[in-house]
Design a protein around this motif. Structure first.
Motif, mmCIF file in Angstrom:
data_model
loop_
_atom_site.group_PDB
_atom_site.id
_atom_site.type_symbol
_atom_site.label_atom_id
_atom_site.label_comp_id
_atom_site.label_asym_id
_atom_site.label_seq_id
_atom_site.Cartn_x
_atom_site.Cartn_y
_atom_site.Cartn_z
ATOM 1 N N PHE A 224 39.840 59.438 66.166
ATOM 2 C CA PHE A 224 40.497 60.411 65.293
ATOM 3 C C PHE A 224 40.135 60.153 63.833
ATOM 4 O O PHE A 224 39.805 61.083 63.089
ATOM 5 C CB PHE A 224 42.018 60.331 65.481
ATOM 6 C CG PHE A 224 42.789 61.245 64.567
ATOM 7 C CD1 PHE A 224 42.937 62.585 64.864
ATOM 8 C CD2 PHE A 224 43.369 60.750 63.402
ATOM 9 C CE1 PHE A 224 43.649 63.430 64.012
ATOM 10 C CE2 PHE A 224 44.079 61.578 62.557
ATOM 11 C CZ PHE A 224 44.223 62.921 62.869
ATOM 12 N N THR A 225 40.179 58.893 63.407
ATOM 13 C CA THR A 225 39.830 58.524 62.032
ATOM 14 C C THR A 225 38.387 58.881 61.727
ATOM 15 O O THR A 225 38.072 59.418 60.656
ATOM 16 C CB THR A 225 40.058 57.023 61.813
ATOM 17 O OG1 THR A 225 41.428 56.721 62.048
ATOM 18 C CG2 THR A 225 39.686 56.617 60.396
ATOM 19 N N HIS A 226 37.499 58.583 62.663
ATOM 20 C CA HIS A 226 36.080 58.899 62.514
ATOM 21 C C HIS A 226 35.869 60.388 62.322
ATOM 22 O O HIS A 226 35.195 60.825 61.374
ATOM 23 C CB HIS A 226 35.340 58.389 63.761
ATOM 24 C CG HIS A 226 33.938 58.883 63.880
ATOM 25 N ND1 HIS A 226 33.310 59.056 65.097
ATOM 26 C CD2 HIS A 226 33.029 59.273 62.953
ATOM 27 C CE1 HIS A 226 32.085 59.503 64.909
ATOM 28 N NE2 HIS A 226 31.896 59.646 63.615
ATOM 29 N N LEU A 227 36.479 61.185 63.197
ATOM 30 C CA LEU A 227 36.260 62.629 63.159
ATOM 31 C C LEU A 227 36.938 63.280 61.961
ATOM 32 O O LEU A 227 36.402 64.228 61.378
ATOM 33 C CB LEU A 227 36.756 63.261 64.465
ATOM 34 C CG LEU A 227 35.955 62.878 65.713
ATOM 35 C CD1 LEU A 227 36.607 63.444 66.971
ATOM 36 C CD2 LEU A 227 34.510 63.363 65.601
ATOM 37 N N VAL A 228 38.105 62.768 61.564
ATOM 38 C CA VAL A 228 38.792 63.334 60.390
ATOM 39 C C VAL A 228 37.945 63.158 59.138
ATOM 40 O O VAL A 228 37.799 64.075 58.320
ATOM 41 C CB VAL A 228 40.180 62.687 60.208
ATOM 42 C CG1 VAL A 228 40.733 62.959 58.811
ATOM 43 C CG2 VAL A 228 41.142 63.225 61.252
ATOM 44 N N GLY A 229 37.366 61.959 58.964
ATOM 45 C CA GLY A 229 36.509 61.728 57.806
ATOM 46 C C GLY A 229 35.315 62.668 57.775
ATOM 47 O O GLY A 229 34.976 63.232 56.725
ATOM 48 N N SER A 230 34.692 62.848 58.929
ATOM 49 C CA SER A 230 33.539 63.749 59.012
ATOM 50 C C SER A 230 33.957 65.195 58.780
ATOM 51 O O SER A 230 33.233 65.964 58.129
ATOM 52 C CB SER A 230 32.871 63.610 60.385
ATOM 53 O OG SER A 230 32.359 62.309 60.572
ATOM 54 N N CYS A 231 35.129 65.567 59.301
ATOM 55 C CA CYS A 231 35.584 66.954 59.178
ATOM 56 C C CYS A 231 35.952 67.314 57.741
ATOM 57 O O CYS A 231 35.623 68.404 57.264
ATOM 58 C CB CYS A 231 36.779 67.194 60.093
ATOM 59 S SG CYS A 231 36.383 67.174 61.848
ATOM 60 N N TRP A 232 36.621 66.387 57.037
ATOM 61 C CA TRP A 232 36.978 66.687 55.654
ATOM 62 C C TRP A 232 35.729 66.815 54.789
ATOM 63 O O TRP A 232 35.677 67.626 53.865
ATOM 64 C CB TRP A 232 37.913 65.622 55.089
ATOM 65 C CG TRP A 232 39.333 65.795 55.515
ATOM 66 C CD1 TRP A 232 40.093 64.927 56.230
ATOM 67 C CD2 TRP A 232 40.164 66.949 55.279
ATOM 68 N NE1 TRP A 232 41.349 65.458 56.448
ATOM 69 C CE2 TRP A 232 41.418 66.694 55.867
ATOM 70 C CE3 TRP A 232 39.966 68.172 54.625
ATOM 71 C CZ2 TRP A 232 42.467 67.614 55.837
ATOM 72 C CZ3 TRP A 232 41.007 69.078 54.586
ATOM 73 C CH2 TRP A 232 42.237 68.801 55.187
ATOM 74 N N TYR A 233 34.733 66.014 55.100
ATOM 75 C CA TYR A 233 33.492 66.156 54.352
ATOM 76 C C TYR A 233 32.842 67.502 54.655
ATOM 77 O O TYR A 233 32.298 68.161 53.761
ATOM 78 C CB TYR A 233 32.506 65.035 54.688
ATOM 79 C CG TYR A 233 31.185 65.228 53.973
ATOM 80 C CD1 TYR A 233 31.078 64.935 52.611
ATOM 81 C CD2 TYR A 233 30.080 65.759 54.633
ATOM 82 C CE1 TYR A 233 29.898 65.155 51.938
ATOM 83 C CE2 TYR A 233 28.897 65.974 53.958
ATOM 84 C CZ TYR A 233 28.807 65.669 52.616
ATOM 85 O OH TYR A 233 27.635 65.906 51.944
ATOM 86 N N ALA A 234 32.884 67.913 55.929
ATOM 87 C CA ALA A 234 32.304 69.192 56.311
ATOM 88 C C ALA A 234 32.974 70.346 55.567
ATOM 89 O O ALA A 234 32.319 71.291 55.120
ATOM 90 C CB ALA A 234 32.430 69.392 57.821
#
Length: 276
Positions: free
Chosen positions: A108-118
């Motif tokens: 979840f932490t991994h994907l949240v970081g990538s998603c906010w950047y996206a």
């Protein structure tokens, strides 16, 4: 509390890493910006030439804005979508995907970081496109409600990300064909979301498909806000907002769950060892 701070820092680390990857492949950013600007201009010039085709009663300014909103939302959807799916592909190219999955953080932490950047990347990319394309036309934006426009983009971002996380499973499981299949998903969303036309002109059997696409509701709310100055609290905007909330609440957890299943399967079958 210390655990939350650790997870927040880890999430930001992925945000920063994705920014560094963008800088590394900066030439592709220019390529896609030029491509999207050229595509948006081609579509909006069609609207500008409508009167030359016999549409004497056509409100050219409104038509250009209608098409410009469609091209901008589609660019934003594409960039945010790619922000999640393409990072999996890039990590395969770099050979770092196994290291990422071994890091002592939650998925979840991994994907949240990538998603906010996206999302941040998509907003900046779309703003630049709007700035460039808008300079070619003398548009009347006196009625535009920018607060409604920003609100619809932010609400829609969550739903876009949910679809992006689910689609990122494809390059994770299928090294060569995954990115190709994710493009097909985007093409289908483009077809049914009313990006360049009203969904009422589609065949009757296709129209229900538009109801599951978050882009449909974002476009409806954005066009109401920019073309007619509709405020956030109006029923028109609310009728586009609550489906986006439901889609986001369902698609994000489901996307993360699907991704975790695909990750476990890829680890068990050794698919992560293949890169390039």
């Amino acid at each position: 509390m210390s655990s939350l701070i650790h997870q927040a820092r880890a999430s930001y680390a992925f945000f920063e890493r994705n920014w560094n990857l963008t800088k590394r492949y900066w030439a592709w950013e220019i390529v896609w910006l030029v491509y999207n600007v050229a595509n948006a201009l081609s579509i909006t010039f069609l609207g500008a030439s409508a009167q030359n085709w016999g549409g004497k009663g056509v409100d050219t300014n409104r038509l250009i804005l209608f098409l410009l909103i469609g091209t901008s939302v589609w660019s934003y959807l594409s960039v945010t979508f790619e922000g999640v799916t393409d990072l999996i592909t890039i990590e395969r190219w770099e050979g770092t995907i196994e290291h990422t999955f071994m890091a002592p953080i939650s998925r979840f932490t991994h994907l949240v970081g990538s998603c906010w950047y996206a999302i941040a990347h998509g907003l900046l990319f779309t703003f630049l496109q709007l700035l460039i394309v808008g300079s070619f036309f003398h548009l009347d934006l006196a009625k535009a409600n920018y607060l409604t426009a920003i609100f619809m983009l932010l609400i829609g971002s969550v739903s876009f990300i949910g679809f992006g996380i689910a689609a990122s499973v494809l390059p994770l499981l299928f090294t060569e064909r995954g990115s190709q299949m994710s493009y097909i998903i985007r093409a289908l969303l483009l077809l049914v979301s009313g990006v360049y036309y009203d969904i009422s002109v589609m065949p009757v059997w296709m129209q229900p498909l538009a109801q599951v696409s978050p882009a449909t509701y974002v476009l409806t709310g954005l066009r109401a806000g920019i073309l007619d100055g509709t405020p956030i609290w109006s029923s028109i905007v609310w009728n586009s907002t609550w489906p986006l909330i439901i889609i986001g609440v369902i698609s994000v957890p489901m996307g993360i769950y699907i991704f975790s299943l695909a990750e476990h399967y890829a680890k068990r079958t050794g698919k992560l060892k293949r890169n390039g």
